[in-house]
Write a protein that holds these residues in place. Structure first.
Motif, PDB file in Angstrom:
ATOM      1  N   GLN A  49      17.212 -34.641  58.659  1.00 52.18           N
ATOM      2  CA  GLN A  49      17.896 -33.352  58.742  1.00 52.18           C
ATOM      3  C   GLN A  49      19.391 -33.597  58.704  1.00 52.18           C
ATOM      4  O   GLN A  49      19.962 -34.120  59.656  1.00 52.18           O
ATOM      5  CB  GLN A  49      17.509 -32.621  60.025  1.00 52.18           C
ATOM      6  CG  GLN A  49      18.154 -31.262  60.191  1.00 52.18           C
ATOM      7  CD  GLN A  49      17.630 -30.251  59.191  1.00 52.18           C
ATOM      8  OE1 GLN A  49      16.430 -30.169  58.933  1.00 52.18           O
ATOM      9  NE2 GLN A  49      18.534 -29.474  58.594  1.00 52.18           N
ATOM     10  N   ALA A  50      19.997 -33.201  57.600  1.00 50.54           N
ATOM     11  CA  ALA A  50      21.437 -33.387  57.441  1.00 50.54           C
ATOM     12  C   ALA A  50      22.174 -32.108  57.802  1.00 50.54           C
ATOM     13  O   ALA A  50      21.666 -30.998  57.599  1.00 50.54           O
ATOM     14  CB  ALA A  50      21.755 -33.781  56.006  1.00 50.54           C
ATOM     15  N   SER A  51      23.370 -32.274  58.320  1.00 54.14           N
ATOM     16  CA  SER A  51      24.206 -31.117  58.660  1.00 54.14           C
ATOM     17  C   SER A  51      25.673 -31.518  58.593  1.00 54.14           C
ATOM     18  O   SER A  51      25.996 -32.701  58.503  1.00 54.14           O
ATOM     19  CB  SER A  51      23.858 -30.607  60.063  1.00 54.14           C
ATOM     20  OG  SER A  51      24.105 -31.609  61.035  1.00 54.14           O
ATOM     21  N   ARG A  54      32.815 -34.426  58.894  1.00 49.60           N
ATOM     22  CA  ARG A  54      31.848 -35.340  59.463  1.00 49.60           C
ATOM     23  C   ARG A  54      30.443 -34.812  59.218  1.00 49.60           C
ATOM     24  O   ARG A  54      30.127 -33.684  59.597  1.00 49.60           O
ATOM     25  CB  ARG A  54      32.065 -35.494  60.969  1.00 49.60           C
ATOM     26  CG  ARG A  54      31.215 -36.579  61.619  1.00 49.60           C
ATOM     27  CD  ARG A  54      31.294 -36.457  63.119  1.00 49.60           C
ATOM     28  NE  ARG A  54      30.853 -37.646  63.813  1.00 49.60           N
ATOM     29  CZ  ARG A  54      30.387 -37.654  65.060  1.00 49.60           C
ATOM     30  NH1 ARG A  54      30.325 -36.519  65.733  1.00 49.60           N
ATOM     31  NH2 ARG A  54      30.016 -38.776  65.631  1.00 49.60           N
ATOM     32  N   LEU A  55      29.636 -35.610  58.563  1.00 47.33           N
ATOM     33  CA  LEU A  55      28.251 -35.256  58.302  1.00 47.33           C
ATOM     34  C   LEU A  55      27.351 -35.997  59.281  1.00 47.33           C
ATOM     35  O   LEU A  55      27.653 -37.115  59.684  1.00 47.33           O
ATOM     36  CB  LEU A  55      27.856 -35.634  56.878  1.00 47.33           C
ATOM     37  CG  LEU A  55      28.698 -35.032  55.751  1.00 47.33           C
ATOM     38  CD1 LEU A  55      28.208 -35.551  54.408  1.00 47.33           C
ATOM     39  CD2 LEU A  55      28.652 -33.520  55.800  1.00 47.33           C
ATOM     40  N   SER A  56      26.242 -35.355  59.628  1.00 46.93           N
ATOM     41  CA  SER A  56      25.265 -35.959  60.522  1.00 46.93           C
ATOM     42  C   SER A  56      23.893 -35.931  59.876  1.00 46.93           C
ATOM     43  O   SER A  56      23.585 -35.021  59.105  1.00 46.93           O
ATOM     44  CB  SER A  56      25.208 -35.201  61.857  1.00 46.93           C
ATOM     45  OG  SER A  56      26.450 -35.185  62.501  1.00 46.93           O
ATOM     46  N   CYS A  57      23.076 -36.900  60.221  1.00 51.22           N
ATOM     47  CA  CYS A  57      21.702 -36.942  59.716  1.00 51.22           C
ATOM     48  C   CYS A  57      20.804 -37.475  60.825  1.00 51.22           C
ATOM     49  O   CYS A  57      20.988 -38.609  61.278  1.00 51.22           O
ATOM     50  CB  CYS A  57      21.602 -37.820  58.486  1.00 51.22           C
ATOM     51  SG  CYS A  57      19.933 -37.953  57.805  1.00 51.22           S
ATOM     52  N   GLY A 104      16.809 -36.273  53.033  1.00 52.91           N
ATOM     53  CA  GLY A 104      17.110 -35.020  53.690  1.00 52.91           C
ATOM     54  C   GLY A 104      17.271 -33.922  52.664  1.00 52.91           C
ATOM     55  O   GLY A 104      17.250 -34.166  51.449  1.00 52.91           O
ATOM     56  N   GLN A 105      17.500 -32.715  53.128  1.00 55.78           N
ATOM     57  CA  GLN A 105      17.525 -31.561  52.245  1.00 55.78           C
ATOM     58  C   GLN A 105      18.844 -31.395  51.518  1.00 55.78           C
ATOM     59  O   GLN A 105      18.933 -30.594  50.596  1.00 55.78           O
ATOM     60  CB  GLN A 105      17.232 -30.275  53.057  1.00 55.78           C
ATOM     61  CG  GLN A 105      18.422 -29.687  53.790  1.00 55.78           C
ATOM     62  CD  GLN A 105      18.787 -30.449  55.055  1.00 55.78           C
ATOM     63  OE1 GLN A 105      18.290 -31.547  55.332  1.00 55.78           O
ATOM     64  NE2 GLN A 105      19.678 -29.874  55.838  1.00 55.78           N
ATOM     65  N   GLY A 106      19.860 -32.129  51.903  1.00 49.72           N
ATOM     66  CA  GLY A 106      21.158 -32.006  51.253  1.00 49.72           C
ATOM     67  C   GLY A 106      22.033 -30.975  51.941  1.00 49.72           C
ATOM     68  O   GLY A 106      21.553 -29.947  52.416  1.00 49.72           O
ATOM     69  N   THR A 107      23.310 -31.273  51.985  1.00 48.74           N
ATOM     70  CA  THR A 107      24.265 -30.338  52.569  1.00 48.74           C
ATOM     71  C   THR A 107      25.487 -30.260  51.653  1.00 48.74           C
ATOM     72  O   THR A 107      26.011 -31.275  51.213  1.00 48.74           O
ATOM     73  CB  THR A 107      24.655 -30.763  54.001  1.00 48.74           C
ATOM     74  OG1 THR A 107      25.553 -29.810  54.565  1.00 48.74           O
ATOM     75  CG2 THR A 107      25.288 -32.144  54.059  1.00 48.74           C
ATOM     76  N   GLN A 108      25.886 -29.039  51.339  1.00 55.37           N
ATOM     77  CA  GLN A 108      26.996 -28.818  50.408  1.00 55.37           C
ATOM     78  C   GLN A 108      28.326 -29.084  51.093  1.00 55.37           C
ATOM     79  O   GLN A 108      28.575 -28.633  52.204  1.00 55.37           O
ATOM     80  CB  GLN A 108      26.968 -27.385  49.879  1.00 55.37           C
ATOM     81  CG  GLN A 108      28.127 -27.037  48.948  1.00 55.37           C
ATOM     82  CD  GLN A 108      28.065 -27.752  47.615  1.00 55.37           C
ATOM     83  OE1 GLN A 108      27.013 -27.806  46.985  1.00 55.37           O
ATOM     84  NE2 GLN A 108      29.194 -28.302  47.169  1.00 55.37           N
ATOM     85  N   PHE A 109      29.186 -29.736  50.349  1.00 54.26           N
ATOM     86  CA  PHE A 109      30.481 -30.155  50.863  1.00 54.26           C
ATOM     87  C   PHE A 109      31.483 -29.820  49.754  1.00 54.26           C
ATOM     88  O   PHE A 109      31.423 -30.396  48.684  1.00 54.26           O
ATOM     89  CB  PHE A 109      30.351 -31.659  51.094  1.00 54.26           C
ATOM     90  CG  PHE A 109      31.513 -32.382  51.700  1.00 54.26           C
ATOM     91  CD1 PHE A 109      31.290 -33.285  52.708  1.00 54.26           C
ATOM     92  CD2 PHE A 109      32.787 -32.224  51.240  1.00 54.26           C
ATOM     93  CE1 PHE A 109      32.322 -34.010  53.249  1.00 54.26           C
ATOM     94  CE2 PHE A 109      33.832 -32.938  51.768  1.00 54.26           C
ATOM     95  CZ  PHE A 109      33.596 -33.842  52.777  1.00 54.26           C
ATOM     96  N   THR A 110      32.366 -28.879  50.012  1.00 56.31           N
ATOM     97  CA  THR A 110      33.318 -28.420  49.003  1.00 56.31           C
ATOM     98  C   THR A 110      34.740 -28.656  49.480  1.00 56.31           C
ATOM     99  O   THR A 110      35.092 -28.242  50.592  1.00 56.31           O
ATOM    100  CB  THR A 110      33.114 -26.927  48.695  1.00 56.31           C
ATOM    101  OG1 THR A 110      31.772 -26.717  48.246  1.00 56.31           O
ATOM    102  CG2 THR A 110      34.081 -26.462  47.613  1.00 56.31           C
TER     103      THR A 110
END
Length: 121
Positions: free
Chosen positions: A4-6, A18-21, A112-118
């Protein structure tokens, strides 16, 4: 293993994120956690990885020196801190879990499902 990424979002150029998984149900055979990213129209590319045992880290040249991957074994969580962001960092970021150190997306068993980073200019 469920990943689970966020932590994705919109950041201005020069900023940080900062991304977490979280790796729920991780087994001992899963020794490597990695981050990949995929920008529109591009292939998925390696960003960074860390081994659960020993904490060995590797970084892609594009993020080396401005990124830090770390892990909290007690929480089964891996973090990716990225600084001095540029619009070229814009992508969907995926965390992956695998058994051995690999720099290609092939060979990672869990994603993980992927998290968008713009990153805006």
């Amino acid at each position: 293993v469920q990943l689970q990424a966020s932590g994705g979002g919109l950041v201005q150029a020069g900023g940080s994120l900062r991304l977490s998984c979280v790796a729920a149900g991780r087994s001992l055979s899963i020794n490597v956690m990695a981050w990949f990213r995929q920008a529109p129209g591009k292939e998925r590319e390696f960003v960074a990885l860390i081994t659960w045992s020993g904490g060995t880290t590797y970084y892609a040249d594009s993020v080396k020196g401005r990124s830090t991957i770390s892990s909290d074994n007690a929480k089964d969580t891996v973090y990716l801190q990225m600084n001095n962001l540029t619009p070229e960092d814009t992508a969907v970021y995926y965390c992956a879990a695998g058994r051995t150190v690999l720099f290609t997306s092939k060979g990672y068993d869990y994603w993980g499902q992927g998290t968008q980073f713009t990153v805006s200019s």
